[in-house]
Design a protein around this motif. Structure first.
Motif, PDB file in Angstrom:
ATOM      1  N   TRP A  84       0.973  -1.069   0.023  1.00 55.51           N
ATOM      2  CA  TRP A  84       0.080   0.003   0.057  1.00 55.51           C
ATOM      3  C   TRP A  84       1.045   1.278  -0.017  1.00 55.51           C
ATOM      4  O   TRP A  84       0.644   2.075  -0.703  1.00 55.51           O
ATOM      5  CB  TRP A  84      -0.961  -0.018   1.152  1.00 55.51           C
ATOM      6  CG  TRP A  84      -1.694   1.229   1.443  1.00 55.51           C
ATOM      7  CD1 TRP A  84      -2.780   1.598   0.628  1.00 55.51           C
ATOM      8  CD2 TRP A  84      -1.098   2.345   2.274  1.00 55.51           C
ATOM      9  NE1 TRP A  84      -3.256   3.007   1.002  1.00 55.51           N
ATOM     10  CE2 TRP A  84      -2.258   3.404   2.136  1.00 55.51           C
ATOM     11  CE3 TRP A  84      -0.444   2.369   3.361  1.00 55.51           C
ATOM     12  CZ2 TRP A  84      -2.356   4.526   2.757  1.00 55.51           C
ATOM     13  CZ3 TRP A  84      -0.368   3.780   3.816  1.00 55.51           C
ATOM     14  CH2 TRP A  84      -1.100   4.735   3.643  1.00 55.51           C
ATOM     15  N   ALA A  85       1.899   1.318   0.895  1.00 53.80           N
ATOM     16  CA  ALA A  85       2.827   2.387   0.956  1.00 53.80           C
ATOM     17  C   ALA A  85       3.754   2.514  -0.414  1.00 53.80           C
ATOM     18  O   ALA A  85       4.027   3.602  -0.906  1.00 53.80           O
ATOM     19  CB  ALA A  85       3.759   2.225   2.188  1.00 53.80           C
ATOM     20  N   TYR A  87       2.636   1.998  -3.421  1.00 61.37           N
ATOM     21  CA  TYR A  87       1.540   2.691  -4.537  1.00 61.37           C
ATOM     22  C   TYR A  87       1.387   4.390  -4.034  1.00 61.37           C
ATOM     23  O   TYR A  87       1.674   5.101  -4.806  1.00 61.37           O
ATOM     24  CB  TYR A  87       0.228   2.077  -4.517  1.00 61.37           C
ATOM     25  CG  TYR A  87      -0.649   2.748  -5.598  1.00 61.37           C
ATOM     26  CD1 TYR A  87      -0.445   2.597  -6.745  1.00 61.37           C
ATOM     27  CD2 TYR A  87      -1.606   3.591  -4.994  1.00 61.37           C
ATOM     28  CE1 TYR A  87      -1.195   3.239  -7.975  1.00 61.37           C
ATOM     29  CE2 TYR A  87      -2.214   4.443  -5.959  1.00 61.37           C
ATOM     30  CZ  TYR A  87      -1.891   4.145  -7.154  1.00 61.37           C
ATOM     31  OH  TYR A  87      -2.789   4.862  -8.491  1.00 61.37           O
ATOM     32  N   GLU A  88       1.211   4.418  -2.754  1.00 62.03           N
ATOM     33  CA  GLU A  88       1.193   5.944  -2.206  1.00 62.03           C
ATOM     34  C   GLU A  88       2.739   6.720  -2.537  1.00 62.03           C
ATOM     35  O   GLU A  88       2.373   7.833  -3.006  1.00 62.03           O
ATOM     36  CB  GLU A  88       0.908   5.835  -0.849  1.00 62.03           C
ATOM     37  CG  GLU A  88      -0.432   5.208  -0.584  1.00 62.03           C
ATOM     38  CD  GLU A  88      -1.719   6.226  -1.148  1.00 62.03           C
ATOM     39  OE1 GLU A  88      -1.440   7.463  -1.345  1.00 62.03           O
ATOM     40  OE2 GLU A  88      -2.523   5.597  -1.520  1.00 62.03           O
ATOM     41  N   GLN A  91       2.410   7.283  -6.335  1.00 58.42           N
ATOM     42  CA  GLN A  91       1.391   8.363  -6.476  1.00 58.42           C
ATOM     43  C   GLN A  91       2.183   9.642  -6.205  1.00 58.42           C
ATOM     44  O   GLN A  91       1.981  10.531  -6.801  1.00 58.42           O
ATOM     45  CB  GLN A  91       0.278   8.071  -5.636  1.00 58.42           C
ATOM     46  CG  GLN A  91      -0.800   9.262  -5.884  1.00 58.42           C
ATOM     47  CD  GLN A  91      -1.537   8.787  -7.233  1.00 58.42           C
ATOM     48  OE1 GLN A  91      -1.549   8.106  -8.023  1.00 58.42           O
ATOM     49  NE2 GLN A  91      -2.086  10.195  -7.447  1.00 58.42           N
TER      50      GLN A  91
END
Length: 148
Positions: A84-85, A87-88, A91
């Motif tokens: 998750w981190a 992808y963030e 981003q």
């Protein structure tokens, strides 16, 4: 569920002690764990074990127990927040950049997601691997010093 958890932690502790008791150098154990961490964190589902076997076959001085212990430690429960981190971070790096235009809109979306995820994953996997090297090396040194 509790018996499974106790069994898992018991096995993990047993494998960790096996790694600590090997006659290899602190550097070899720490390098094995760091490389195992790097391979396990990379999004290579299903082939990370094969990559680990290839690394152990090519580099004989790397501690194979530490490498595979790292792959056990970095399981789906510990990797979910890292992915998750990843992808963030991707981003944040790419922001609202233009998407490459393919014939199919789905390919655009897959490319955009994959690009953000992979770049973010590299930004996380490298520091985590380096940090794990120093932590494991210090832990092995402390264990060997107290054991003697």
């Amino acid at each position: 569920m509790k018996n499974y958890k106790n069994s898992f932690t018991f096995k993990l502790k047993r494998h960790f002690l096996e790694v600590l008791r090997t006659k290899t150098s602190d550097h070899s154990v720490a390098m094995g764990f760091a490389i195992g961490s790097f391979v396990a964190i990379l999004p290579t589902p299903g082939i990370s074990i094969l990559i680990g076997i290839a690394i152990v076959a090519i580099f004989k001085k790397i501690n194979k127990y530490a490498l595979f212990l790292a792959m056990i430690v970095w399981n789906i429960w510990t990797l979910a927040p890292i992915y998750w981190a990843s992808y963030e971070i991707g981003q944040a790096i790419f922001g609202d950049s233009e998407v490459v235009v393919w014939e199919f809109e789905q390919l655009d979306q897959v490319f955009e997601y994959t690009r953000r995820f992979m770049v973010g994953n590299l930004f996380l996997s490298i520091p985590i691997s380096v940090l794990s090297y120093f932590l494991v090396r210090a832990g092995v040194r402390r264990y060997k010093r107290n054991r003697v």
